[in-house]
Design a protein around this motif. Structure first.
Motif, PDB file in Angstrom:
ATOM      1  N   PHE B 273       0.823  -1.213   0.000  1.00 38.58           N
ATOM      2  CA  PHE B 273       0.000   0.000   0.000  1.00 38.58           C
ATOM      3  C   PHE B 273       0.855   1.261   0.000  1.00 38.58           C
ATOM      4  O   PHE B 273       0.701   2.145  -0.848  1.00 38.58           O
ATOM      5  N   ASP B 276       3.802   1.629  -3.041  1.00 36.42           N
ATOM      6  CA  ASP B 276       3.285   1.916  -4.384  1.00 36.42           C
ATOM      7  C   ASP B 276       3.027   3.409  -4.557  1.00 36.42           C
ATOM      8  O   ASP B 276       3.387   4.010  -5.569  1.00 36.42           O
ATOM      9  N   ARG B 279       6.328   5.501  -4.477  1.00 35.03           N
ATOM     10  CA  ARG B 279       7.078   5.417  -5.739  1.00 35.03           C
ATOM     11  C   ARG B 279       6.464   6.378  -6.750  1.00 35.03           C
ATOM     12  O   ARG B 279       7.162   7.075  -7.473  1.00 35.03           O
ATOM     13  N   ARG B 280       5.163   6.393  -6.781  1.00 37.62           N
ATOM     14  CA  ARG B 280       4.482   7.240  -7.769  1.00 37.62           C
ATOM     15  C   ARG B 280       4.728   8.713  -7.483  1.00 37.62           C
ATOM     16  O   ARG B 280       4.865   9.528  -8.388  1.00 37.62           O
ATOM     17  N   GLN B 281       4.811   9.019  -6.199  1.00 41.22           N
ATOM     18  CA  GLN B 281       5.004  10.411  -5.827  1.00 41.22           C
ATOM     19  C   GLN B 281       6.454  10.846  -5.982  1.00 41.22           C
ATOM     20  O   GLN B 281       6.757  12.038  -5.945  1.00 41.22           O
ATOM     21  N   ASP B 286      13.648   4.106  -5.280  1.00 49.21           N
ATOM     22  CA  ASP B 286      13.529   3.446  -6.579  1.00 49.21           C
ATOM     23  C   ASP B 286      12.318   3.945  -7.367  1.00 49.21           C
ATOM     24  O   ASP B 286      11.761   3.230  -8.188  1.00 49.21           O
ATOM     25  N   PRO B 288      10.422   5.811 -10.296  1.00 47.19           N
ATOM     26  CA  PRO B 288      10.825   5.991 -11.694  1.00 47.19           C
ATOM     27  C   PRO B 288      11.406   7.388 -11.915  1.00 47.19           C
ATOM     28  O   PRO B 288      11.072   8.337 -11.213  1.00 47.19           O
ATOM     29  N   LYS B 289      12.257   7.472 -12.905  1.00 46.56           N
ATOM     30  CA  LYS B 289      13.004   8.709 -13.130  1.00 46.56           C
ATOM     31  C   LYS B 289      12.097   9.924 -13.310  1.00 46.56           C
ATOM     32  O   LYS B 289      12.369  10.990 -12.805  1.00 46.56           O
ATOM     33  N   ASP B 290      11.008   9.744 -14.039  1.00 47.31           N
ATOM     34  CA  ASP B 290      10.140  10.883 -14.334  1.00 47.31           C
ATOM     35  C   ASP B 290       9.472  11.456 -13.092  1.00 47.31           C
ATOM     36  O   ASP B 290       9.064  12.612 -13.084  1.00 47.31           O
ATOM     37  N   SER B 291       9.338  10.660 -12.038  1.00 43.66           N
ATOM     38  CA  SER B 291       8.625  11.152 -10.869  1.00 43.66           C
ATOM     39  C   SER B 291       9.547  11.415  -9.692  1.00 43.66           C
ATOM     40  O   SER B 291       9.112  11.887  -8.663  1.00 43.66           O
ATOM     41  N   SER B 293      11.379  13.188  -7.257  1.00 42.17           N
ATOM     42  CA  SER B 293      11.304  14.621  -6.995  1.00 42.17           C
ATOM     43  C   SER B 293      12.270  15.108  -5.936  1.00 42.17           C
ATOM     44  O   SER B 293      12.396  16.292  -5.728  1.00 42.17           O
TER      45      SER B 293
END
Lengths: 470, 369
Positions: B273, B276, B279-281, B286, B288-291, B293
């Motif tokens: 929970f 996930d 990571r998105r934020q 780890d 992803p590079k685009d997110s 911050s």
């Protein structure tokens, strides 16, 4: 199709077909449709949008045996329950859920997820009331906490005020078909690799079936004694994921009630949880309680988080509750967190006795037509702090068909790990609940917060609940 | 000494002040037994105890199976001893004889028929026929007057008697239930909650924090009134319940989770929970590079040593952002194990060597076993 899903569906279909010709039985259909929209800020100033729709559909068939709907019926009872959930987020970008997109992919993020919370058949009161059986996907709550599994549980009720429950099945995990992760053993990310190469998210694993079994003996021979002992093991078909032994006891009643519970992690050979409470109720309107809680985090057997030097939380505290009339409850509570003997992140000395504390005051007034609430709370540990106040008021209109509620809150946060999250914030939540007709309710909620060095945050929520009995 | 006496006196005064409060829980719930309004006044007080016997007037009591049965005597029943009541109709003029039982009725007015509210409980008098009437109706049996609806045993009396005589004590034995066996808790004028004497005080101002101990010790107790969905809306839910997540939760949950107030683990798992979303934020290492911050600086200028000291007391929060490889990158060189680990690790290595193998070579952990 996975074996256990096949078995679960087969049992469910057998139950439906087998009793289709039975005399009249009660059927329940409950649908809860939620739509929620809000945005989450990132540190770089961008925002993640969340536009979620969740549908929770529950089907139940009760009193399947002839005559079991009679209020004075004392024979066995048979019922079937199924709960399906659809969780969608329309704002999830295609790149975020595409494993081929190296720079954007977030494992575990899917725009659509379907799962089954429960799917089981229950038979209660078999064998002259001595035996209960439940088969299928189910959630049990016992001395060792929540456990969700696909399997069967039997409970034998003994004449001396005792009962013995045994269960066996496969743990429900997030990566399974129609699975969910809310109650799985924590410690590893087992949502599935979905074709990812070994260098990308190397800790993410494909889920594997984990066979679990457990037993719980409950004793309640007299009104003032209630005790239980439980044991559970997960991962019998491979590396052990968890082995726990626990017990609890409640002694007394009114005016003095003593409660205790311990959970021993046999695989790690550590005390995982211990709780104790002594509550005194000298008069109906007053309760004074002293509490102690110990929690030492443990994880599933695969996880390396288990092998670190971990200090348990040791909280000692108490609460006072006053209930002058049934509609009013007033309470005060507080606790101190014992230090673990190491120096603190805020420079606290290693010989400090206390590493944190918290407490609060609260009160509620609640009737079917009106509600008021007030809550002041504060928690501090290792230089981090949260202080806040919340006040709420609700009023019913139109013969209680419409209920409006306003909640105001203000908070002060000190975050030792990120100054970005420190500061003051305030906001309100305005909500309404309207009964369209018997069995149909619509809820709307609007939330607005400001402060803390961030832009204003808004959340909108709408819920439609429908319940049909036949 | 004087100070102690003064404190004791204050405590006693406070107790005395509140002693009368909350006693309503000892009486009869007006939601379960709505008061009736009989047309006669003080009828039991006008008869000698036991004369006549209870069943002489309440003829159907011993055979009654339903709480809604009308067991109050009719005019014809009264006429067996009171001939003046024979043949009386609502149109019969009111006399002093009428007033002697029906109370003061103004001249020219009619006697208002009694109203008997339908009880919201199950109670078969027939099943209790062997018990003396005085057990549950002491005032009537003793020839004393009592307000309508108050000369009836309360739940505490019923429960104690059922326990003593090994009769069923499940909630559905006496309470109205839905077809699935869940108790009806919303009754005109009231919302039912368990009494404090049953399982300790419940559903009060601190219930969100304190319900775990009651639910864990007897989930069947909760299931008497709550369906699976009620518990699942929080523990398995996808819509944030405001009572457990106050304020601007997205903003404040980081501090709250580290303070473990409220406790997160009842509903959430760090590695699924929490991770996930982090990571998105872009908070997790780890991500992803685009997110991503924070460029690896979420913990600001805090030294790794201080961060790890905090991790020792709150590793669950660490696991909400870090996956295992984060820890391995440092602890491959720095021993993470507690003192005495080499004496304890054999059982873990034998039960599940996979955790050991993530850091140790085959030879190392096999020797441990």
């Amino acid at each position: 199709m996975r074996p256990r899903l096949r078995i679960t569906l087969a049992l469910f279909l057998a139950a439906i077909l087998g009793v289709a010709s039975a005399a009249a039985f009660d059927q329940q259909i409950t649908s809860t449709l939620s739509a929620e929209g809000y945005s989450v800020p990132r540190a770089d100033g961008t925002w993640i949008a969340r536009r979620r729709i969740v549908e929770d559909l529950r089907l139940g068939a009760f009193n399947l045996l002839p005559g079991s709907a009679d209020p004075y019926y004392r024979g066995p009872r048979l019922s079937v329950e199924l709960a399906l959930r659809l969780d969608t987020d329309f704002a999830v970008g295609g790149d975020e859920s595409n494993p081929a997109m190296d720079s954007a992919y977030v494992p575990g993020l899917t725009p659509v997820h379907v799962d089954a919370n429960v799917a089981n058949m229950s038979a209660e009161g078999l064998w002259q009331g001595a035996l209960d059986v439940r088969a299928g996907r189910q959630i049990r709550m016992g001395t060792l906490g929540f456990f969700a599994f696909d399997g069967a549980e039997t409970v034998v009720h003994l004449p001396i005020g005792a009962s013995f429950a045994t269960y066996m099945g496969y743990e429900v995990r997030g990566g399974d078909l129609l699975g969910w992760s809310d109650l799985e053993l924590d410690g590893t990310d087992s949502g599935g690799r979905h074709g990812l190469t070994a260098d990308r998210f190397p800790d993410r694993e494909d889920p594997s079936l984990r066979l679990a079994t457990g037993a719980e003996l409950t004793l309640s021979p007299v009104a003032w004694l209630d005790a239980a002992a439980a044991v559970q093991a997960v991962g019998l078909n491979g590396p052990i994921a968890s082995q726990e032994v626990g017990g609890r006891m409640s002694l007394g009643g009114e005016p003095i009630l003593a409660d205790g519970r311990v959970v021993w992690n046999a695989m790690l050979e550590v005390l995982g949880e211990a709780d104790a409470e002594l509550a005194v109720t000298p008069i109906d309107a007053l309760t004074v309680a002293a509490e102690y809680h110990l929690f030492r985090p443990t994880f599933e057997g695969d996880s390396i988080f288990n092998v670190f030097d971990i200090a348990p939380e040791n909280d000692a505290g108490g609460r006072v509750e006053v209930r002058p009339v049934s509609a009013v409850s007033l309470a005060g509570w507080g606790f101190a967190r014992m230090a673990d003997g190491s120096a603190g992140i805020d420079g606290r000395a290693a010989d400090a006795l206390v590493s944190g504390a918290g407490g609060g005051l609260g009160g509620t007034y609640r009737t079917l037509a009106r509600s008021l609430s007030l809550r002041l709370s504060g928690v501090w540990e290792w230089g981090e702090k949260r202080l806040g106040a919340e006040a709420g008021a609700g009023q019913a209109f139109w013969n209680r068909r419409l209920w409006l509620n306003l909640r105001l809150s203000t908070w002060h946060l000190d975050d030792a790990f990120s100054s970005r999250l420190a500061g003051n914030l305030a906001g309100y939540v305005l909500s309404g609940r309207f009964t369209l007709t018997e069995g149909a309710v619509v809820v709307g909620e609007f939330e607005h917060y400001v402060g803390g060095g961030m832009e204003q945050r808004f959340t909108a929520l709408a819920i439609l609940e429908i319940e049909v009995w036949r | 000494m004087k100070r102690a006496l003064a404190l004791a006196a204050i405590a006693a005064a406070l107790l005395a002040a509140v002693a009368g409060l909350g006693t309503e829980s000892r009486g009869v719930s007006r939601a379960l037994l709505p008061p009736s309004r009989p047309s006669v006044v003080d009828v039991h007080g006008r008869h000698k105890p036991g004369e006549p016997a209870c069943v002489a007037c309440h003829k159907d009591a011993l055979s009654s199976r339903w709480a809604s049965d009308r067991l109050a005597p009719t005019m014809e029943d009264c006429a067996a001893c009171h001939p003046e009541a024979k043949g009386v109709t609502p149109l019969t003029p009111v006399t002093e004889a009428c007033r002697s039982c029906h109370g003061p009725v103004p001249e020219g007015r009619r006697i208002v028929p009694g109203t008997y509210a339908r009880p919201n409980v199950r109670f078969p008098h027939k099943a209790h026929a062997k018990e003396p009437c005085a057990t549950c109706h002491p005032a009537a049996a003793a020839g004393r007057a009592a307000p309508p609806g108050e000369d009836t045993a309360g739940m505490r009396t019923c429960y104690a008697c059922h326990l003593e005589r090994k009769a069923p004590v499940a909630c559905r034995t006496c309470h109205l239930v839905e077809a699935d066996g869940v108790m009806v808790t919303r009754i005109e004028g009231a919302a039912l909650t368990p009494p404090a004497w049953l399982k300790g005080p419940t559903h009060g101002a601190t219930w969100v924090q304190s319900h775990a101990s009651v639910a864990g010790s007897d989930s069947g107790f909760c299931a008497a009134c709550h369906r699976n969905k009620f518990c699942g809306d929080c523990h398995l839910g996808r819509v944030r319940p405001r009572d457990a997540h106050p304020g601007d939760w997205i903003r404040s949950h980081a501090v709250s989770s580290r303070l473990d107030s409220p406790t997160c683990r009842g509903c959430h798992r760090s590695q699924s929970f929490c991770l996930d979303c982090h990571r998105r934020q872009g908070v997790a290492p780890d991500s992803p590079k685009d997110s991503r911050s924070f460029q690896g600086r979420y913990h600001g200028d805090l030294s790794p040593e201080l961060i790890c000291r905090r991790a020792r007391t709150d590793i669950v929060s660490c696991a909400s952002c870090h996956s295992e490889s984060s820890c391995v990158s440092c602890h491959a060189a720095v021993n993470p194990h507690p003192s005495g680990w080499e004496r304890r690790c054999a059982h873990l290595a034998k039960s599940n060597p996979r955790a050991c193998a993530k850091c140790h070579s085959d030879d190392a952990w096999r020797r441990c076993r």
